[in-house]
Design a protein around this motif. Sequence first.
Motif, PDB file in Angstrom:
ATOM      1  N   PRO A 167      37.830  36.919  36.950  1.00  0.00           N
ATOM      2  CA  PRO A 167      38.812  38.015  36.869  1.00  0.00           C
ATOM      3  C   PRO A 167      39.381  38.389  38.236  1.00  0.00           C
ATOM      4  O   PRO A 167      38.669  38.361  39.244  1.00  0.00           O
ATOM      5  CB  PRO A 167      37.986  39.176  36.288  1.00  0.00           C
ATOM      6  N   ASN A 169      40.840  41.466  38.880  1.00  0.00           N
ATOM      7  CA  ASN A 169      40.516  42.865  39.138  1.00  0.00           C
ATOM      8  C   ASN A 169      39.143  42.976  39.803  1.00  0.00           C
ATOM      9  O   ASN A 169      38.152  42.416  39.314  1.00  0.00           O
ATOM     10  CB  ASN A 169      40.527  43.637  37.815  1.00  0.00           C
ATOM     11  N   ILE A 172      36.238  44.528  37.634  1.00  0.00           N
ATOM     12  CA  ILE A 172      35.862  43.619  36.548  1.00  0.00           C
ATOM     13  C   ILE A 172      35.157  42.395  37.108  1.00  0.00           C
ATOM     14  O   ILE A 172      34.188  41.897  36.535  1.00  0.00           O
ATOM     15  CB  ILE A 172      37.102  43.206  35.736  1.00  0.00           C
ATOM     16  N   TYR A 176      31.583  40.842  36.246  1.00  0.00           N
ATOM     17  CA  TYR A 176      31.553  39.437  35.829  1.00  0.00           C
ATOM     18  C   TYR A 176      30.466  38.679  36.588  1.00  0.00           C
ATOM     19  O   TYR A 176      29.680  37.934  35.996  1.00  0.00           O
ATOM     20  CB  TYR A 176      32.925  38.809  36.080  1.00  0.00           C
ATOM     21  N   LEU A 233      40.680  40.031  29.907  1.00  0.00           N
ATOM     22  CA  LEU A 233      40.459  40.581  31.254  1.00  0.00           C
ATOM     23  C   LEU A 233      40.291  39.505  32.323  1.00  0.00           C
ATOM     24  O   LEU A 233      39.778  39.764  33.411  1.00  0.00           O
ATOM     25  CB  LEU A 233      39.239  41.509  31.262  1.00  0.00           C
TER      26      LEU A 233
END
Length: 246
Positions: A167, A169, A172, A176, A233
């Motif tokens: 991801p 972001n 996020i 992750y 996402l």
Amino acid sequence: MSKKQVLPYQNKKSSKKTQVTQMFDGISAQYDLMNRIISGGIDIRWRKNVVAMLMDERPKKILDVATGTGDLALALLKTKADEIVGIDISKGMLDLGKEKVKKQQQHKTIKMEIGDSENITYNDNYFDAVTVAFGVRNFENLDQGLSEILRVLRPGGDLVILETAVPKNIMIRKFYYLYTRFIMPSLGKLFSKDRSAYRYLSDSAAAFPFGKAFNNILAKNGFIEIEDIPQTLGVASIYRAKKPTF
């Protein structure tokens, strides 16, 4: 790509292809269940998205590379293709896939075969479309595998790849990494005696090029009209490309 090749068993001297085969043979019985648990079942939706991208193209012959237990090959029945071939280097995974195909009485349309992505046994320009779901990062030689896929695709044919991604972001991405590095391997240990397998699946996902980096690799290997579509996402991406008509 990562400078150091990610292997399932770093302490062994055998090739990546040999190790990947051994790993998937060893975890095949638990693989489908673990996929559902680790992804929360969202991998089913991702495969449906792959199929949706091919619906308008109406391919008659489809090759599913690294087909595993055949989930994508079976989902591809919705395209109404006349012939779907699933190839994989793991006999353990294929045996489970064959059972699924037999149970759904789809053996006339779907063929499940032992096959190597880097040495595909079909003729040039044979398939209208090729798909790969969570398989390209397991290729021993990525360029060779993509070149073989290009060879067996007909001019103008479609390649659709579903693969893990990282991801963009920041928040996020932190979650992750926490999930893939610690939670996912721990879940794997609960269901598999092979503790290295789910560590490899996590490490290979983190090391594999994604987004523009993988787009560039596809372009280098002769594909055109390349696009990547992030999923959920950004934890996975679907890559779509075509074989030139000239």
